[in-house]
Design an enzyme around this catalytic site. Structure first.
Site, short mmCIF file in Angstrom:
data_model
loop_
_atom_site.label_atom_id
_atom_site.label_comp_id
_atom_site.label_asym_id
_atom_site.label_seq_id
_atom_site.Cartn_x
_atom_site.Cartn_y
_atom_site.Cartn_z
CB CYS A 108 2.85 -2.22 1.19
SG CYS A 108 3.37 -3.39 -0.08
CB CYS B 173 6.66 -9.95 0.61
SG CYS B 173 6.81 -8.51 1.63
CB THR C 289 2.66 -4.70 -4.76
OG1 THR C 289 1.29 -4.73 -4.41
CG2 THR C 289 3.48 -4.25 -3.57
CD GLU D 46 -0.27 -1.33 -4.40
OE1 GLU D 46 -0.38 -0.17 -3.93
OE2 GLU D 46 0.20 -2.27 -3.74
CG HIS E 17 1.44 -12.20 -0.92
ND1 HIS E 17 2.71 -11.77 -0.66
CD2 HIS E 17 0.70 -11.08 -1.14
CE1 HIS E 17 2.76 -10.44 -0.74
NE2 HIS E 17 1.55 -10.00 -1.01
CE1 TYR F 290 -0.46 -9.30 1.76
CE2 TYR F 290 -2.53 -8.43 2.61
CZ TYR F 290 -1.57 -8.50 1.61
OH TYR F 290 -1.73 -7.76 0.47
CB CYS G 170 3.71 -6.99 6.00
SG CYS G 170 2.11 -7.17 5.17
CD GLU H 204 -1.10 -4.30 0.36
OE1 GLU H 204 -0.53 -3.97 1.40
OE2 GLU H 204 -0.55 -4.33 -0.75
FE1 SF4 Z 1 3.28 -5.48 0.89
FE2 SF4 Z 1 2.74 -7.04 2.96
FE3 SF4 Z 1 2.45 -7.97 0.46
FE4 SF4 Z 1 4.88 -7.51 1.54
S1 SF4 Z 1 3.36 -9.04 2.22
S2 SF4 Z 1 4.20 -6.96 -0.52
S3 SF4 Z 1 4.48 -5.67 2.75
S4 SF4 Z 1 1.28 -6.32 1.44
FE FE Z 2 0.09 -6.93 -0.76
#
Ligand code: SF4
Ligand code: FE
Length: 484
Positions: free
Chosen positions: A98, A102, A189, A255, A290, A294, A297, A445
């Site tokens: 991660c 984001c 995060t 975190e 968000h 995902y 990422c 996560e």
């Molecule tokens: Fe982390 Fe993925 Fe959330 Fe970006 S979208 S903060 S990489 S978990």
């Molecule tokens: Fe996350």
């Protein structure tokens, strides 16, 4: 835009109050537990300077016309939404973890749309204030930690009904020039790799909860904010001095529990204040963005895990076996399904009143619902291909031991052309991503980040449009309920 080095220097200048293992940490940037997480965020700066990735990593600001890092951008088209997902996949591939930035980007876009609507309805000026703030973030190329999740105490009670009023972050009082806030945000995060912290409410609220319906941003090292670092499985391996046993030696997630004890927020940094009716929509939009993130990422990190599993099979000499090929195809199918959902909710996105583009909310929730499952299956298959040695092999120190090192070299070798160390390194990487420190950013996560599975099911259920689907069925089945 900042270079990677300028970013790291700028974080070095911050004065965070951080506790880890019961002690206050002064030099955060060079701390071996923290540093890999800083490196992961630094990659968002490094790739933005690389001409090869300019199109994905940067955008032209609709506020200033300047080229900015895409992580500070308001999406102006479905093309922007698509590029965001592709950018996140790229970063997942480069870091296998991660990279944290984001959350702020998804916050900006949700707040932009919602403050516009609040102002239109209530005659407030949050949207203008927010855009001024965002221009500052863009000009300075800052990392902003979007902070949503309150500790929540008794989940059966609303914020204002908790026995401890601080279980949700809230306004304590108004003072000259601003407000005083108290409370905490959990699982934050990238909190200590951020220049700013941006607070959002975490649940839908009613009038009695209005002191909890607050949205604001502060420099992340503001007086009164305390950070307590989150542990990760196998984290102290980073203190052993070696590289191999960590698995992913350079990058990691981060975190923290963030506590605000009577912190002052000036009015110009407040973007929502007691407009409780907008809490739900703000939360849903942030979560939607968000959840779409995902799709990028996690598929990028999945690419690394699939590659590692394929390497492990190759080093074991079984890469041509049909069941191995089938398992790798299955992993790829699952990973690309996640990505497809990220792309789908982006190209089905649409413009909102503020001009900022929003993803398709139903498809974004479907995307994240798949992410709560598929990485677990990909993980299972990666462990299958890795073999049990992943969890029984000796340490790096034993590999380097003048006494037993040669025994490890001899007996843990796979195919003769590949050095034993390569085999062990790839197994450690799989261990990192499936059950070590890296599993925070991939495995668990995937379940709880951007909302636990039930949160998506509620949103999917709400948008399922069942009455319309029932009408479709009636029409096809020849059921005429209009008839007497
Ligand atoms: Fe982390 Fe993925 Fe959330 Fe970006 S979208 S903060 S990489 S978990
Ligand atoms: Fe996350």
């Amino acid at each position: 835009m900042k270079t990677k080095e300028q970013y790291i220097d700028s974080i070095r200048k911050m004065k965070f109050k951080l506790y880890m293992f019961g002690e206050q940490i002064e030099n955060i940037v060079d701390n071996p537990i923290v540093r890999p997480s800083l490196n992961a965020v630094a990659m968002t700066y490094e790739l933005a300077q690389d001409p090869e990735y300019k199109d994905l990593m940067t955008a032209i600001s609709n506020l200033t016309g300047k080229r900015i890092n895409r992580f500070t951008h308001l999406h102006q088209s479905t093309e922007d939404l698509l590029k965001k997902v592709k950018m996140l996949r790229l970063l997942g591939q480069k870091t296998a973890t991660c990279f944290q930035r984001c959350v702020g980007m998804d916050t900006f876009n949700a707040v932009d749309i919602t403050t516009y609507e609040i102002d239109r309805e209530k005659g407030t000026d949050y949207h203008k204030r927010f855009r001024q703030y965002l221009q500052y973030v863009q000009d300075e190329d800052l990392v902003v930690d979007g902070a949503m999740t309150d500790p929540k105490g008794d989940r059966g009670l609303k914020p204002s009904k908790q026995s401890d009023p601080d279980m949700y972050l809230h306004v304590v009082k108004e003072v000259e020039g601003g407000i005083i806030v108290r409370g905490a945000k959990a699982h934050q995060t990238g909190a200590l790799n951020s220049h700013e912290i941006f607070i959002l409410p975490t649940v839908a609220m009613s009038e009695e909860d209005k002191d909890y319906a607050v949205c604001f941003a502060l420099p992340a090292d503001t007086e009164g904010i305390t950070y307590i670092y989150g542990r990760q499985s196998c984290d102290t391996r980073k203190l052993e001095g070696g590289k191999i046993d960590v698995g992913n030696c350079n990058f990691g997630g981060q975190e923290a529990l963030v506590v605000m004890e009577d912190v002052f927020v000036p009015w110009e940094r407040v973007f929502m204040y007691r407009e409780y009716e907008y809490s739900r929509i703000l939360v849903e939009r942030f979560a939607g963005y968000h959840r779409s993130s995902y799709g990028g990422c996690k598929s990028g990190v999945g690419d690394v895990l699939i590659g590692a599993a394929a390497l492990a099979a190759e080093y074991n000499g079984v890469e041509k076996a049909s069941h191995i090929k089938d398992k790798l195809a299955e992993m790829t199918h699952l990973n690309e399904t996640i990505y497809s959902c990220g792309l789908a909710c982006s190209c089905q996105g649409s413009s909102t009143a503020s001009g900022t583009y929003l993803i398709d909310m139903l498809l974004a929730n479907v995307c994240k619902q798949n992410v709560t499952r598929f990485p677990y299956e990909i993980t299972r298959l990666a462990e299958d291909l890795a073999g049990g040695l992943m969890v029984t092999m000796p340490s790096e120190k034993d590999m380097k031991s003048p006494v037993v090192g040669s025994l490890i070299e001899k007996y843990l070798r796979g195919v003769s052309q590949v050095p034993t160390e390569h085999r062990l390194r790839v197994l450690r990487l799989i261990e990192n991503m499936t059950l070590g420190a890296g599993a925070v950013g991939y495995r668990t996560e995937s379940l709880h980040g951007a909302g636990s599975p039930q949160a998506q099911r509620v949103m999917i259920g709400r948008q399922a449009n069942l009455s319309w689907k029932k009408d479709l069925a009636k029409s096809i089945a020849g059921i005429n309920t209009e008839e007497k």
